[in-house]
Design a protein around this motif. Structure first.
Motif, PDB file in Angstrom:
ATOM      1  N   TYR A 113       0.828  -1.211   0.000  1.00 58.82           N
ATOM      2  CA  TYR A 113       0.000   0.000   0.000  1.00 58.82           C
ATOM      3  C   TYR A 113       0.859   1.256   0.000  1.00 58.82           C
ATOM      4  O   TYR A 113       0.487   2.273  -0.603  1.00 58.82           O
ATOM      5  N   ARG A 114       2.003   1.200   0.677  1.00 57.89           N
ATOM      6  CA  ARG A 114       2.931   2.336   0.636  1.00 57.89           C
ATOM      7  C   ARG A 114       3.412   2.560  -0.796  1.00 57.89           C
ATOM      8  O   ARG A 114       3.555   3.708  -1.245  1.00 57.89           O
ATOM      9  N   GLN A 116       1.839   2.129  -3.405  1.00 57.65           N
ATOM     10  CA  GLN A 116       0.771   2.735  -4.198  1.00 57.65           C
ATOM     11  C   GLN A 116       0.581   4.215  -3.880  1.00 57.65           C
ATOM     12  O   GLN A 116      -0.264   4.876  -4.492  1.00 57.65           O
ATOM     13  N   GLY A 117       1.354   4.712  -2.916  1.00 54.01           N
ATOM     14  CA  GLY A 117       1.306   6.143  -2.629  1.00 54.01           C
ATOM     15  C   GLY A 117       0.684   6.515  -1.307  1.00 54.01           C
ATOM     16  O   GLY A 117       0.571   7.707  -0.991  1.00 54.01           O
ATOM     17  N   LEU A 118       0.277   5.515  -0.499  1.00 53.62           N
ATOM     18  CA  LEU A 118      -0.309   5.831   0.801  1.00 53.62           C
ATOM     19  C   LEU A 118       0.783   6.130   1.819  1.00 53.62           C
ATOM     20  O   LEU A 118       1.902   5.617   1.733  1.00 53.62           O
ATOM     21  N   SER A 119       0.431   6.952   2.796  1.00 58.61           N
ATOM     22  CA  SER A 119       1.373   7.235   3.879  1.00 58.61           C
ATOM     23  C   SER A 119       1.486   6.011   4.778  1.00 58.61           C
ATOM     24  O   SER A 119       0.659   5.095   4.721  1.00 58.61           O
TER      25      SER A 119
END
Length: 241
Positions: A113-114, A116-119
């Protein structure tokens, strides 16, 4: 409010479960119809180029129809079975990893998920919530883009392909057998190219591809096949005569 509306899913968009199954048999059906049209037309046009008798054309066309339908079904079954076996093996592997090393798998999910651009905070929260709901589903979706409830069926693909091939093959068969002798080859060409334009359009519509380009590919390819087999039939017919 419906569940789809509650979660922001439009009912007319393909987010529903079973999409892979539907696209699978649709794809097999379109390809089967296209092959049935082209291969059977090529056979009957080739034989018609060699002889004006109807019986050889009917016999060759029938053999091409039956053999082609079985061949298409077998090919789809083998191909989709291999895909299904691969998907099942990946599901089993992911299930084992979640059972044997859940912490490492959870960290891997956060990392995905990181990526993919999530914090870090958001990725961790999403991973926790999805893992609590269905850990296997979350990992299959994020890592492998697989839905365990939507594994493709080889039987659906084989049946769709065989039926579509049979239906597609009936068009050139009926045209060349029922049309008057002086026009039967020309009318078969016209009927086949129109049918190929339709299958090209449908194939592009299913895949979201460029429709004029897809139509041009199928029509040009079919025309080349008909011209080639007719030339071969005419050559051998002249030689034999």
């Amino acid at each position: 409010m419906s569940e789809s509306a509650e979660y922001g899913v439009h009912p007319d968009e393909p987010h529903r479960q079973g999409l892979s199954q539907r696209l699978n048999w649709l794809r097999a059906g379109v390809l089967g119809a296209n092959d049935g049209i082209v291969s059977t037309a090529a056979v009957v046009v080739g034989v018609a180029g060699a002889t004006s008798d109807v019986a050889p054309v009917f016999l060759a066309g029938t053999a091409a129809l039956v053999g082609g339908a079985i061949s298409m079904a077998l090919g789809e079954y083998v191909s989709v079975s291999s895909q299904r076996d691969s998907e099942r093996a990946l599901i089993a592997k992911e299930t084992r990893e979640l059972r044997e090393q859940p912490e490492e798998e959870f960290e891997e999910l956060i990392g995905l998920y990181r990526a993919q651009g999530l914090s870090e905070e958001t990725a961790t929260r999403v991973a926790k919530e999805l893992t609590a709901k269905d850990a296997l589903k979350a990992h299959l979706s994020a890592e492998l883009n697989i839905d365990a409830d939507d594994v493709v069926s080889p039987w659906h693909a084989a049946l769709a392909s065989a039926i579509a091939f049979f239906v597609g093959a009936l068009l050139p068969m009926a045209t060349i057998l029922l049309a008057p002798h002086p026009l039967r080859i020309a009318l078969t060409f016209v009927a086949v190219l129109i049918a190929l334009a339709i299958t090209g359009y449908v194939a592009a519509w299913i895949g979201g591809a460029n429709r004029p380009r897809a139509i041009a590919r199928t029509v040009i390819g079919g025309a080349l096949a008909l011209v080639a087999t007719y030339a071969v039939g005419s050559l051998f017919g002249t030689t034999v005569g």
